[in-house]
Write an enzyme that holds these catalytic residues in place. Structure first.
Site, PDB file in Angstrom:
ATOM      1  N   SER A   1       0.836  -1.203   0.000  1.00 38.86           N
ATOM      2  CA  SER A   1       0.000   0.000   0.000  1.00 38.86           C
ATOM      3  C   SER A   1       0.865   1.245   0.000  1.00 38.86           C
ATOM      4  CB  SER A   1      -0.922   0.008   1.229  1.00 38.86           C
ATOM      5  OG  SER A   1      -0.183   0.305   2.401  1.00 38.86           O
TER       6      SER A   1
ATOM      7  N   SER B   1       0.807   3.710   2.275  1.00 38.92           N
ATOM      8  CA  SER B   1       0.776   4.390   3.568  1.00 38.92           C
ATOM      9  C   SER B   1       2.136   4.927   4.000  1.00 38.92           C
ATOM     10  CB  SER B   1       0.232   3.447   4.646  1.00 38.92           C
ATOM     11  OG  SER B   1       1.153   2.409   4.922  1.00 38.92           O
TER      12      SER B   1
ATOM     13  N   LYS C   1       5.245   0.712   9.671  1.00 33.38           N
ATOM     14  CA  LYS C   1       5.035   2.111  10.032  1.00 33.38           C
ATOM     15  C   LYS C   1       6.319   2.656  10.658  1.00 33.38           C
ATOM     16  CE  LYS C   1       0.620   1.747   8.996  1.00 33.38           C
ATOM     17  NZ  LYS C   1       0.061   2.369   7.770  1.00 33.38           N
TER      18      LYS C   1
ATOM     19  N   SER D   1      -2.983   6.967   5.897  1.00 36.47           N
ATOM     20  CA  SER D   1      -2.357   5.867   6.623  1.00 36.47           C
ATOM     21  C   SER D   1      -3.264   5.433   7.766  1.00 36.47           C
ATOM     22  CB  SER D   1      -0.991   6.295   7.177  1.00 36.47           C
ATOM     23  OG  SER D   1      -0.447   5.288   8.008  1.00 36.47           O
TER      24      SER D   1
END
Length: 270
Positions: A89, A91, A146, A229
């Site tokens: 993705s 994010s 992250k 995100s």
């Protein structure tokens, strides 16, 4: 459906090892005894081709013997050293692109057993600004990636799309408006601890105002693509038990099956 690849790998390694062991303990001695009896009856050493035929392993045993060392090496490398992941993705844009292949250092935060994730040895703790892979708290079968901005005990505030850690504003420098006329995205260079990296802000997305206190044994993580995100701002903290490892390098980019892999993007993850 989510597959636990670690469980599959451990199971295949164990199965191949058991097959190899069963043959070595029970069937190989019988083949050797059969060979010895045949040579005693002939009164001489049999030709090599005949010996090989008598000693030949059955297919299941040969498969176990061939596969066990390979699977065992892969299991050790993947479980305790480095594991590859693909970014699915956006994010973490612009730091990580969709289709990037990364390596995650599995031992940086301590050695864990595969499948059970039990920590055997503690080594390092996450630091402000590090990019980490962890098992998603709401569904541990899914891996997330992250950036850590909150350590245990930190007070994290978010206001006007700016983060504050224990009252100190996270340093951010505006690099570009994209596009320059009627910008839709703002590109920032952000500095946190020893890490300097770029982030996106979506001009059209509203901000939120909130504050969190990071509990002991947990971390607060966010995506570099700040307004796109799904992170700790929405589902909470990441337990230390869910950490998989530290993302260290991008080694390849591959958009899709019909495109060519690009190795020129190899770089350290900041």
């Amino acid at each position: 459906m989510d597959f636990d690849f670690s469980l599959i790998l451990v199971s295949l390694t164990a199965l191949s090892g058991v097959l190899w062991l069963i043959d070595a303990l029970f069937f190989a001695p019988k083949r050797k005894a059969k060979l010895a009896a045949a040579e005693a009856e002939q009164g001489q050493v049999l030709p090599e081709t005949t010996r090989a035929k008598i000693l030949q392993q059955p297919g299941w045993a040969d498969l176990g013997k061939s596969m066990f060392p390979v699977l065992a090496v892969v299991l050790v490398l993947r479980s305790f050293l480095f594991e590859p992941f693909q970014i699915p993705s956006g994010s973490m844009l612009p730091t990580l692109q969709i289709g990037d292949f990364i390596l995650v250092n599995k031992f940086h935060y301590g050695l864990r057993l595969p499948v059970t994730h039990t920590k055997l040895v503690s080594i390092n703790e996450p630091e402000h600004g590090e990019v980490v892979v962890f098992r998603y708290p709401n569904n541990p079968s899914i891996n997330y990636i992250k950036r850590v901005i909150g350590l245990p005990g930190d007070v994290i505030s978010y206001q006007n799309k700016t983060f504050y850690i224990n009252g100190e504003e996270v340093e951010a420098e505006l690099l570009a408006r994209l596009p320059p006329v009627n910008p839709e995205v703002l590109l920032f260079n952000e500095t946190l601890g020893e890490h300097s990296y770029t982030t996106y802000q979506d001009v059209g997305r509203p901000s939120m105002t909130a504050q969190w206190v990071v509990p002991e044994g947990h971390y607060f993580t966010i995506g570099d693509n700040r307004d796109n995100s799904n992170d700790s701002r929405y589902w909470g903290f990441v337990s230390e038990e869910l950490l998989v490892g530290k993302a260290v390098v991008v080694w390849m980019h591959w958009d899709n099956f019909f495109s060519l892999p690009d190795l020129s993007v190899m770089r350290k993850i900041r």
